[in-house]
Write a protein that holds these residues in place. Structure first.
Motif, short mmCIF file in Angstrom:
data_model
loop_
_atom_site.label_atom_id
_atom_site.label_comp_id
_atom_site.label_asym_id
_atom_site.label_seq_id
_atom_site.Cartn_x
_atom_site.Cartn_y
_atom_site.Cartn_z
N UNK A 87 -1.17 -2.46 -4.41
CA UNK A 87 -0.64 -3.37 -5.42
C UNK A 87 -0.57 -4.77 -4.84
N UNK A 88 -1.09 -5.72 -5.60
CA UNK A 88 -1.08 -7.11 -5.17
C UNK A 88 -0.32 -7.92 -6.20
N UNK A 89 0.71 -8.62 -5.76
CA UNK A 89 1.45 -9.53 -6.62
C UNK A 89 1.20 -10.95 -6.12
N UNK A 90 0.86 -11.81 -7.06
CA UNK A 90 0.56 -13.20 -6.69
C UNK A 90 1.24 -14.12 -7.67
N UNK A 91 1.93 -15.13 -7.15
CA UNK A 91 2.55 -16.17 -7.99
C UNK A 91 1.78 -17.46 -7.77
N UNK A 92 1.37 -18.08 -8.87
CA UNK A 92 0.65 -19.33 -8.75
C UNK A 92 1.62 -20.51 -8.75
N UNK A 93 1.10 -21.71 -8.85
CA UNK A 93 1.94 -22.91 -8.74
C UNK A 93 2.91 -23.05 -9.90
N UNK A 94 2.63 -22.40 -11.04
CA UNK A 94 3.55 -22.46 -12.18
C UNK A 94 4.54 -21.30 -12.17
N UNK A 95 4.56 -20.55 -11.07
CA UNK A 95 5.43 -19.39 -10.89
C UNK A 95 5.11 -18.26 -11.88
N UNK A 134 0.86 -1.19 0.00
CA UNK A 134 0.00 0.00 0.00
C UNK A 134 0.89 1.23 0.00
N UNK A 135 0.55 2.17 -0.85
CA UNK A 135 1.30 3.42 -0.87
C UNK A 135 0.35 4.57 -1.15
N UNK A 136 0.51 5.66 -0.43
CA UNK A 136 -0.37 6.80 -0.66
C UNK A 136 0.01 7.53 -1.95
N UNK A 192 1.44 -12.52 -11.38
CA UNK A 192 0.36 -11.63 -11.79
C UNK A 192 0.32 -10.46 -10.85
N UNK A 193 0.33 -9.26 -11.38
CA UNK A 193 0.31 -8.05 -10.56
C UNK A 193 -0.86 -7.18 -10.99
N UNK A 194 -1.57 -6.67 -10.00
CA UNK A 194 -2.69 -5.78 -10.28
C UNK A 194 -2.69 -4.67 -9.26
N UNK A 195 -3.01 -3.47 -9.71
CA UNK A 195 -3.06 -2.31 -8.83
C UNK A 195 -4.49 -1.82 -8.72
N UNK A 196 -4.85 -1.45 -7.50
CA UNK A 196 -6.16 -0.89 -7.22
C UNK A 196 -5.95 0.48 -6.59
N UNK A 197 -6.81 1.42 -6.94
CA UNK A 197 -6.76 2.75 -6.36
C UNK A 197 -8.01 2.93 -5.49
N UNK A 198 -7.79 3.27 -4.23
CA UNK A 198 -8.88 3.39 -3.26
C UNK A 198 -8.91 4.80 -2.72
#
Length: 114
Positions: free
Chosen positions: A93-101, A82-84, A104-110
């Motif tokens: 920003x959420x980074x997620x690695x699945x079982x195949x490495x 989280x960054x202002x 996936x990165x996605x950013x949300x603005x709140x």
């Protein structure tokens, strides 16, 4: 020499028609391969959409209650930052690695309520 001319009686028009037909077939095959390659990319696979849905789920869980993902945040495949951006807006920003490495990165603005 005379027997050779009798054996190979090939008109120039039929040879030209064959070359044109092969050219048309080659061009059609080229376009078919290009369309096939553009449709079947890693971003159109079921695994991509599954990972994207998992990231969206994690974001919505973090918005409902942050402790619901606290046990998952210890996972090495998940990174939440989280960054202002300014006084009324923050970027998550959420980074997620699945079982195949696959990362996936996605950013949300709140918007932050004052």
């Amino acid at each position: 020499m005379a027997s050779l001319k009798k054996c190979c009686n090939l008109a120039a028009n039929s040879l030209l028609e064959s070359v044109i037909a092969l050219t048309i077939i080659s061009v059609c095959l080229y376009f078919a391969i290009m369309i096939f390659a553009s449709v079947y990319t890693p971003k159109t696979s079921a695994k991509f959409y599954s990972t994207q849905n998992k990231v969206n789920e994690l974001f919505y869980l973090s918005q409902i209650k942050s402790d619901s993902i606290s046990n998952e945040s210890e996972d090495e495949n998940l990174l939440i930052e989280e960054e202002p951006v300014n006084d009324n807006l923050k970027k998550i920003s959420i980074q997620y690695k699945d079982s195949t490495q696959f990362k996936f990165e996605k950013s949300f603005y709140v918007q932050i309520n004052p």
